[in-house]
Design a protein around this motif. Structure first.
Motif, mmCIF file in Angstrom:
data_model
loop_
_atom_site.group_PDB
_atom_site.id
_atom_site.type_symbol
_atom_site.label_atom_id
_atom_site.label_comp_id
_atom_site.label_asym_id
_atom_site.label_seq_id
_atom_site.Cartn_x
_atom_site.Cartn_y
_atom_site.Cartn_z
ATOM 1 N N THR A 1 0.809 -1.226 0.000
ATOM 2 C CA THR A 1 0.000 0.000 0.000
ATOM 3 C C THR A 1 0.839 1.272 0.000
ATOM 4 O OG1 THR A 1 -0.203 -0.143 2.423
ATOM 5 C CG2 THR A 1 -1.969 -1.108 1.098
ATOM 6 N N ASP A 2 2.041 1.220 0.556
ATOM 7 C CA ASP A 2 2.873 2.422 0.639
ATOM 8 C C ASP A 2 3.688 2.674 -0.628
ATOM 9 O OD1 ASP A 2 2.003 3.004 3.195
ATOM 10 O OD2 ASP A 2 3.643 1.939 4.176
ATOM 11 N N LEU A 3 3.670 1.722 -1.561
ATOM 12 C CA LEU A 3 4.411 1.878 -2.810
ATOM 13 C C LEU A 3 3.484 2.340 -3.931
ATOM 14 C CD1 LEU A 3 6.667 -1.331 -2.795
ATOM 15 C CD2 LEU A 3 7.150 0.942 -1.841
ATOM 16 N N THR A 4 4.058 2.933 -4.951
ATOM 17 C CA THR A 4 3.268 3.345 -6.104
ATOM 18 C C THR A 4 2.891 2.127 -6.939
ATOM 19 O OG1 THR A 4 5.183 3.606 -7.558
ATOM 20 C CG2 THR A 4 4.548 5.522 -6.215
ATOM 21 N N VAL A 5 2.006 2.355 -7.892
ATOM 22 C CA VAL A 5 1.626 1.281 -8.820
ATOM 23 C C VAL A 5 2.864 0.733 -9.513
ATOM 24 C CG1 VAL A 5 0.428 0.808 -10.987
ATOM 25 C CG2 VAL A 5 -0.712 2.143 -9.190
ATOM 26 N N SER A 6 3.688 1.632 -10.044
ATOM 27 C CA SER A 6 4.891 1.216 -10.754
ATOM 28 C C SER A 6 5.821 0.413 -9.852
ATOM 29 C CB SER A 6 5.625 2.445 -11.297
ATOM 30 O OG SER A 6 6.806 2.082 -11.960
ATOM 31 N N GLU A 7 5.983 0.834 -8.614
ATOM 32 C CA GLU A 7 6.863 0.122 -7.674
ATOM 33 C C GLU A 7 6.295 -1.248 -7.321
ATOM 34 O OE1 GLU A 7 8.778 4.057 -5.453
ATOM 35 O OE2 GLU A 7 6.921 3.159 -4.712
ATOM 36 N N ASN A 8 4.971 -1.344 -7.202
ATOM 37 C CA ASN A 8 4.349 -2.641 -6.950
ATOM 38 C C ASN A 8 4.644 -3.617 -8.080
ATOM 39 O OD1 ASN A 8 2.191 -3.300 -4.619
ATOM 40 N ND2 ASN A 8 2.285 -1.071 -4.903
#
Length: 235
Positions: free
Chosen positions: A91-98
Motif C-alpha cells: 500500500t505504501d508503494l506506487t503502482v509502478s513500484e508494486n
C-alpha cells in the motif's frame, strides 16, 4: 500431462483437517473455477497448491514435478503466481513500484517492457502509475495485485476471490481482464464467489463441499446441472 495436478490431497491447520482426498487438474492455458459454500476449503486448496500449507496425504504436481514439499518462493521460480484475497499489494508503494516488486526474479533489462504489457491489460494503472496503491479503489488495487503477479510471465496464476468487495460494474471490468489474460497464455485457477460469471468464462470447474470434491465438469455443464444450481448457484 496436466500443467497442475492435485492428487488425493488431505490438508489442514494444526489438528483441524480441512481438505479430505481432494483431486483436481488444470491443463495448459485453461481457466478452471473452484466454487462451494463458505468453509468448503476453497482457499485452503489454493494455499496448499502454493506451498503455504503442505499436504498431510496426497501430492501436488506442477509441470510434472512433485512440488508438495516446496516453499512458495521455489514454486514461483517454477512459473506459478498467487493473488490472495487480502494483503495482496504494497500500500505504501506506487503502482509502478508494486509491479517492480512483482518482477523480483526478472532481469532488470526486461522490467520496463513487462510493465508496458501490464499497462496494456490495465490502462488505468498506466494513468495512475505514480499513485500510491493504498490510495486506490478496491478494483484498482485488484488490478495492481493481478498485474504484479503477471510480471513474471507465469504459466499458472492462482486467484482467490478477485471480485470480493467490488461493485457490480468493477466485477465486470475485472473479469473482462481475467478473460483477456487467460487468452494471452497463462492458465488460471480461480476461487470465486460470483460462481455464475466465473463458470461462464471457465473451461472447467470443481465444486467443493465440506472439504471434499462434490461435483466437477465443464463450466457450462456445471451451470446447467440442476443439483449444482439448487445447492450452490441459487437456482
Amino acid at each position: 500431462m496436466a500443467l497442475l495436478e492435485v492428487r488425493n490431497v488431505t490438508a489442514g491447520y494444526g489438528d483441524t483437517e480441512i481438505l479430505r482426498d481432494v483431486s483436481m487438474k488444470v491443463g495448459e492455458g485453461e481457466m478452471v473455477t473452484i466454487i462451494g459454500p463458505n468453509g468448503a476449503g476453497k482457499s485452503t486448496v489454493m494455499k496448499t497448491i502454493f506451498g503455504l500449507l503442505h499436504p498431510r496425504e496426497g501430492s501436488v504436481h506442477f509441470s510434472g514435478e512433485d512440488i508438495s514439499s516446496l516453499q512458495p518462493y521455489q514454486i514461483v521460480e517454477r512459473g506459478m503466481c498467487y493473488v490472495p484475497q487480502v494483503s495482496n499489494i504494497f500500500t505504501d508503494l506506487t503502482v509502478s513500484e508494486n509491479l517492480e516488486m512483482g518482477a523480483f526474479l526478472a532481469k532488470k533489462a526486461d522490467i520496463a517492457a513487462r510493465k508496458e504489457r501490464i499497462y496494456e491489460y490495465f490502462p488505468r494503472l498506466k494513468e495512475r502509475r505514480h499513485q500510491r496503491a493504498g490510495k486506490m479503489s478496491g478494483g484498482e488495487r485488484q488490478m495492481v495485485a493481478m498485474g504484479s503477479a503477471l510480471m513474471l510471465n507465469p504459466k499458472l496464476v492462482l486467484m482467490d476471490e478477485p471480485s470480493a468487495g467490488l461493485s457490480p460494474k468493477m466485477v465486470g471490468v475485472i473479469f473482462e481482464q481475467i478473460e483477456k489474460i487467460n487468452k494471452a497464455g497463462p492458465a488460471i485457477l480461480i476461487v470465486e464467489q460470483n460462481a455464475q460469471l466465473s463458470l461462464q468464462l471457465s473451461d472447467r470447474g470443481y465444486v467443493l463441499a465440506s472439504g471434499e470434491n462434490r461435483f466437477e465438469g465443464t463450466g457450462q455443464g456445471l451451470l446447467k446441472d440442476p443439483e449444482v444450481g439448487r445447492l450452490y448457484l441459487g437456482g
